[in-house]
Enzyme design. Structure first.
Site, PDB file in Angstrom:
ATOM      1  N   GLU A   7       0.817  -1.212   0.000  1.00 15.66           N
ATOM      2  CA  GLU A   7       0.000   0.000   0.000  1.00 15.66           C
ATOM      3  C   GLU A   7       0.852   1.264   0.000  1.00 15.66           C
ATOM      4  O   GLU A   7       0.534   2.247  -0.675  1.00 15.66           O
ATOM      5  CB  GLU A   7      -0.959  -0.015   1.194  1.00 15.66           C
ATOM      6  CG  GLU A   7      -1.965  -1.150   1.176  1.00 15.66           C
ATOM      7  CD  GLU A   7      -2.729  -1.263  -0.139  1.00 15.66           C
ATOM      8  OE1 GLU A   7      -2.926  -0.233  -0.814  1.00 15.66           O
ATOM      9  OE2 GLU A   7      -3.122  -2.386  -0.503  1.00 15.66           O
ATOM     10  N   HIS A  24      -5.486  -6.610 -11.282  1.00 20.62           N
ATOM     11  CA  HIS A  24      -4.883  -7.620 -10.406  1.00 20.62           C
ATOM     12  C   HIS A  24      -4.602  -8.926 -11.140  1.00 20.62           C
ATOM     13  O   HIS A  24      -3.724  -9.691 -10.742  1.00 20.62           O
ATOM     14  CB  HIS A  24      -5.785  -7.898  -9.202  1.00 20.62           C
ATOM     15  CG  HIS A  24      -5.897  -6.754  -8.238  1.00 20.62           C
ATOM     16  ND1 HIS A  24      -6.866  -5.784  -8.344  1.00 20.62           N
ATOM     17  CD2 HIS A  24      -5.151  -6.439  -7.146  1.00 20.62           C
ATOM     18  CE1 HIS A  24      -6.724  -4.916  -7.361  1.00 20.62           C
ATOM     19  NE2 HIS A  24      -5.694  -5.292  -6.611  1.00 20.62           N
TER      20      HIS A  24
END
Length: 440
Positions: free
Chosen positions: A157, A258
């Protein structure tokens, strides 16, 4: 009522297809990290050196209000709350890697303080960067565990934050897959650094520790072997791809960010092993130079990014070019167009879709609003204005955040990024998606 600030995730960790199979979930913690923790008392471990950036961990108290209550800052002792202390250890180690390994002071390169929030939401299966905040859910305890457990989740992140402050790769299609992949690459750099491994010794697993022990999974992603991280009766098999021959054209997950990130992930792993040494000192330096060198645009595709890494590789240019060739990408300054982001598909009555997130899962459910079992849902739908909902003026998704789609009576799907949902819209989505798990 919850405000838009209350629901402000940005770069999430769970892919949409996992959200489709679960409804709430996570994996066993990093085995080697757990062994290290078992071998030495947590409080007795020496502090990891960091950059000059300050950080503060907040506790959202299972709400979605950000940032929450400050509970621990740099220099303060452990609190005994596992999520708080895991976040503190993780941000300390990650800032240290950026400072000592890349000469970068915090995510913006200028020492910006880092704000983190744990215990976000109830049974929240995600982690994200919202442009201001690193946010972590506790998982549902059935499929997913705490998102602070594996240190590479936090590093991933914070990697999104670094991307945002360098070339700001658009979060859709190939540029979005690159955004995800770069975050994974530096997450692996961090994990291997913490474990004292070189590139050859690394396991290249992302999110080992996310799933609960009952889930048949090694991790969420495998950079060395995309598509092999899990194969579970409930979740299905890992659908990530690792070669351009298998590139997935899809409208879900912001154009498969993804799914297709496995291609550049594999290229990074191959390059790191070929260059040798640690990933931070080897391929990590090449990828970072590409990010910051000005040759990568926000809409770069795989070929353009590959060309930037080859140009930045110096004596390792052949090794980097070969790594890209092995995944079917030919470096090209011209490149091709990024794959398009998601569009709508029709449904009946009220259908809610959710895609994106750190795991890249897609979840959907449909309800008949006239069914007595729907209870007061119709009233909530009216309050939320779902029937007249329009796409936001700027529907740009944020990395690793969820994107919600609403379809009433077979009309077009209206897609709204998570950070733009009103409180009522978020509650409608939560209620409808719960039906996919057989509950109301």
């Amino acid at each position: 009522m919850t405000t838009s600030r209350d629901l402000q995730p940005r770069c999430t960790f769970i892919p949409p297809w996992l959200a489709d199979r679960v409804a709430s979930a996570q994996v066993p913690v990093d085995r080697e990290l757990r062994a290290a923790r078992a071998a030495a008392d947590r409080s007795a471990r020496p502090a990891l050196a960091g950059g000059t950036a300050a950080w503060t961990v907040h506790d959202a108290g299972s709400t979605t209000r950000l940032p929450g209550t400050p509970v621990r800052s740099a220099g303060q002792p452990a609190t005994g709350d596992e999520a708080v202390d895991e976040a503190a250890d993780g941000v300390t180690a990650t800032l240290a890697m950026w400072a000592e390994g890349f000469g970068r002071d915090s995510f913006d390169g200028a020492g910006a303080p880092v704000s983190l929030t744990v215990h976000y939401g109830a049974d929240y299966d995600n982690a994200f960067w919202d442009g201001t905040q690193l946010v972590f859910g506790d998982g549902d305890g059935r499929v997913f565990d705490r998102f602070t457990k594996p240190v590479d989740v936090l590093a991933h992140e914070l990697g999104h934050a670094v991307v945002e402050h360098t070339c700001d790769l658009a979060y859709e299609g190939q540029s979005g897959a690159l955004n995800e992949s770069v975050a994974d690459a530096f997450a692996s750099c961090l994990k291997q650094r913490v474990l004292g491994q070189d590139a050859a010794a690394g396991d290249w697993l992302i999110g080992e520790g996310i799933f609960r022990p009952s889930v048949q999974a090694r991790a969420l992603r495998d950079m060395a072997a995309p598509g092999t991280a899990y194969d579970d009766p409930e979740l299905g098999a890992d659908p990530q791809v690792g070669h351009m021959d298998d590139y997935v054209d899809t409208t879900d997950d912001n154009g498969g960010v993804h799914l297709n990130s496995g291609i550049p992930n594999k290229a990074f792993q191959l390059a790191a092993v070929a260059i040798g040494g640690t990933s931070v000192e080897g391929a990590g330096q090449v990828w970072y130079a590409a990010l910051t060198g000005g040759a990568v645009s926000s809409t770069a595709d795989f070929a353009q990014f590959a060309a930037a890494t080859v140009a930045a590789a110096g004596e390792h240019a052949d090794a980097v070019a070969q790594a890209w060739a092995q995944v079917g990408v030919e470096p090209s300054a011209a490149g091709g167009a990024s794959r398009p982001g998601p569009d709508g598909s029709a449904a009946r009555t009220l259908r809610v879709e959710r895609s994106g997130g750190f795991a890249g899962r897609t979840q959907s459910a449909e309800v008949d609003l006239d069914d007595p079992a729907a209870g007061d849902l119709r009233g909530l739908v009216d309050e939320a204005g779902i029937a007249t909902l329009r796409a936001p003026a700027d529907p740009t998704p944020k990395p690793d955040m969820f994107v919600y789609g609403f379809c009433v009576d077979g009309g077009d799907v209206v897609r709204v990024p998570e950070h733009l949902l009103t409180g009522a819209q978020a509650e409608v989505a939560r209620r409808v998606l719960r039906t996919a798990d057989g509950t109301r």
